[in-house]
Design a protein around this motif. Structure first.
Motif, short mmCIF file in Angstrom:
data_model
loop_
_atom_site.label_atom_id
_atom_site.label_comp_id
_atom_site.label_asym_id
_atom_site.label_seq_id
_atom_site.Cartn_x
_atom_site.Cartn_y
_atom_site.Cartn_z
N ALA A 156 0.98 -1.19 0.02
CA ALA A 156 0.01 0.04 0.25
C ALA A 156 0.78 1.33 -0.12
CB ALA A 156 -1.10 -0.07 1.31
N PRO A 157 0.48 1.79 -1.19
CA PRO A 157 0.79 3.33 -0.76
C PRO A 157 1.33 4.52 0.48
CG PRO A 157 -0.14 3.44 -1.95
CD PRO A 157 -0.82 1.89 -1.39
N ALA A 158 2.80 4.37 1.05
CA ALA A 158 3.02 4.75 2.24
C ALA A 158 2.22 5.93 2.89
CB ALA A 158 4.56 5.52 2.29
N GLY A 159 2.13 6.56 1.37
CA GLY A 159 1.53 8.21 2.68
C GLY A 159 -0.21 7.48 2.77
N THR A 160 -0.82 6.19 2.74
CA THR A 160 -2.22 5.73 2.97
C THR A 160 -2.36 6.01 4.68
OG1 THR A 160 -1.79 4.11 1.41
CG2 THR A 160 -4.32 3.78 3.77
N ALA A 161 -3.20 6.77 5.10
CA ALA A 161 -3.76 6.59 6.46
C ALA A 161 -3.94 6.17 7.28
CB ALA A 161 -5.04 8.24 6.35
N ASP A 162 -3.45 6.13 8.46
CA ASP A 162 -4.24 4.95 9.29
C ASP A 162 -4.94 3.92 9.49
OD1 ASP A 162 -1.14 5.38 10.40
OD2 ASP A 162 -1.72 6.09 11.98
N ALA A 163 -6.23 5.20 8.97
CA ALA A 163 -7.57 4.78 9.45
C ALA A 163 -8.18 3.70 8.87
CB ALA A 163 -9.34 5.76 9.80
N GLU A 164 -7.24 4.11 6.60
CA GLU A 164 -7.66 3.61 5.76
C GLU A 164 -6.97 2.43 5.50
OE1 GLU A 164 -9.24 2.37 2.09
OE2 GLU A 164 -9.65 4.16 4.10
N LEU A 165 -5.67 2.78 6.49
CA LEU A 165 -4.69 1.24 6.33
C LEU A 165 -5.44 0.26 7.23
CD1 LEU A 165 -1.35 1.98 6.17
CD2 LEU A 165 -1.93 0.58 4.67
N VAL A 166 -5.92 0.94 8.25
CA VAL A 166 -6.62 -0.59 9.51
C VAL A 166 -8.41 -0.84 9.20
CG1 VAL A 166 -8.13 -0.18 11.90
CG2 VAL A 166 -5.15 0.80 11.59
N LYS A 167 -8.95 0.11 8.22
CA LYS A 167 -9.95 -0.32 7.50
C LYS A 167 -9.66 -1.14 6.69
CE LYS A 167 -13.50 0.85 4.30
NZ LYS A 167 -14.15 1.98 3.76
N ALA B 273 -6.89 -3.62 6.81
CA ALA B 273 -6.29 -4.41 7.53
C ALA B 273 -7.56 -5.48 8.11
CB ALA B 273 -5.00 -4.00 8.32
N ARG B 274 -8.06 -4.59 8.38
CA ARG B 274 -9.01 -5.47 9.28
C ARG B 274 -10.16 -6.30 8.62
NH1 ARG B 274 -12.38 -0.65 12.17
NH2 ARG B 274 -10.85 -0.49 14.33
N GLY B 275 -10.22 -5.65 6.99
CA GLY B 275 -10.84 -7.27 5.73
C GLY B 275 -9.33 -7.72 5.27
N ARG B 276 -7.85 -8.35 6.05
CA ARG B 276 -7.73 -9.13 5.98
C ARG B 276 -6.80 -9.14 4.09
NH1 ARG B 276 -6.80 -12.83 10.03
NH2 ARG B 276 -5.84 -14.34 8.37
N ASP B 277 -6.29 -7.66 4.15
CA ASP B 277 -5.66 -6.92 2.80
C ASP B 277 -4.18 -7.17 2.90
OD1 ASP B 277 -6.25 -4.90 0.36
OD2 ASP B 277 -5.07 -4.55 1.14
N HIS C 292 -6.53 -7.80 17.33
CA HIS C 292 -7.33 -7.16 17.74
C HIS C 292 -7.55 -6.13 17.46
CE1 HIS C 292 -6.65 -10.22 20.75
NE2 HIS C 292 -7.73 -9.32 21.27
N LEU C 293 -7.91 -4.98 16.41
CA LEU C 293 -7.90 -3.89 15.37
C LEU C 293 -8.70 -3.38 15.46
CD1 LEU C 293 -6.14 -4.18 11.79
CD2 LEU C 293 -5.35 -3.20 13.43
N GLN C 294 -9.64 -3.85 16.39
CA GLN C 294 -11.71 -2.86 16.57
C GLN C 294 -10.99 -2.37 17.58
OE1 GLN C 294 -10.81 -6.41 16.74
NE2 GLN C 294 -11.45 -7.29 19.26
N SER C 295 -9.98 -2.73 18.47
CA SER C 295 -9.87 -1.60 19.45
C SER C 295 -8.85 -0.46 19.32
CB SER C 295 -8.50 -2.73 20.36
OG SER C 295 -7.62 -3.11 19.85
N PHE C 296 -8.65 -0.49 18.32
CA PHE C 296 -7.49 0.70 17.68
C PHE C 296 -8.85 1.91 17.51
CE2 PHE C 296 -5.98 3.38 14.34
CZ PHE C 296 -5.33 3.40 14.96
#
Length: 229
Positions: free
Chosen positions: A10-21, A23-27, A70-74
């Protein structure tokens, strides 16, 4: 027949929220991006606490397993990097307490001495094997001097100086007041400088080496000018 494609990062500039979203989908690309952005920092934090390479690697692995399950806790109250660092810190401290019951970072009194650590070119690459050997010797001395720092001061030094975290971020991760972080960093620098000065003597004696290819080149040049070759 389908050919497996190499996983994308994923691009280095991807926001935390988008990365977490993602990753929660196992991307896989998002997970790889998170890990590659944080591997060094988490390893250095764990290594700074445990002073053991293999255990530090185990802590990093465990940190990611816990984080990705436990990404839901972030909640985004702090950066993803800070959240992961806190998990790594807790995991490493848990291991340390099992080895040395009763240890607490906040139990050590802050120091008051201030000093600046001598700056060494530890990461400079060189084609000169003699210079590279001298740099490795210096790096060895510095790394062991850092390992010799008391726990509470060592981790502050690693987070602030080696990892470049600011005072506020370090204070948040360690659960300290910013003033305590500053004071412990000053004390860590003072102790580190004193330790290095004790150990650096033998290394300094080997400074400015003149052997190997340089010695051969000069010898050949002199012999040639003397008409002996």
């Amino acid at each position: 027949m389908r050919h497996a494609q190499a996983p994308q990062i994923a691009p280095a500039g991807t926001a935390d929220a988008e990365l977490v979203k993602l990753a929660r989908g196992r991307d896989e690309a998002a997970i790889r991006s998170i890990m590659q952005s944080n591997n060094r920092r988490l390893y250095r934090i764990a290594r700074g606490i445990l002073r053991n390479d293999s255990e530090a690697e185990d802590v990093v692995q465990e940190t990611y397993v816990r984080a990705f399950t436990h990404l839901q806790s972030f909640r985004g109250d702090s950066s993803l990097a800070t959240w992961l660092a806190r998990i790594a810190m807790n995991e490493a401290l848990g291991r340390l307490r099992r080895q040395r019951p009763g240890v607490e970072w906040t139990s050590l009194p802050p120091g008051v001495l201030e000093a600046q650590i001598i700056q060494f070119p530890l990461s400079a690459s060189s084609a000169d094997p003699e210079k590279s050997m001298a740099q490795r010797e210096i790096q060895y001395v510095v790394e062991h001097a850092i390992d010799d720092l008391p726990d509470a001061f060592r981790i502050v030094f690693i987070t602030r100086v080696i990892e470049g975290m600011n005072v506020e971020e370090t204070a948040e991760i360690l659960g300290l007041k910013p003033e305590t972080v500053k004071t412990r960093l000053h004390r860590a620098r003072a102790m580190l400088r004193e330790n290095i000065e004790k150990k650096i003597g033998p290394v300094v004696m080997e400074a400015f080496p003149f052997a190997g290819k340089r010695c051969e080149r000069l010898t050949d040049a002199v012999l040639k000018r003397l008409g002996l070759t």
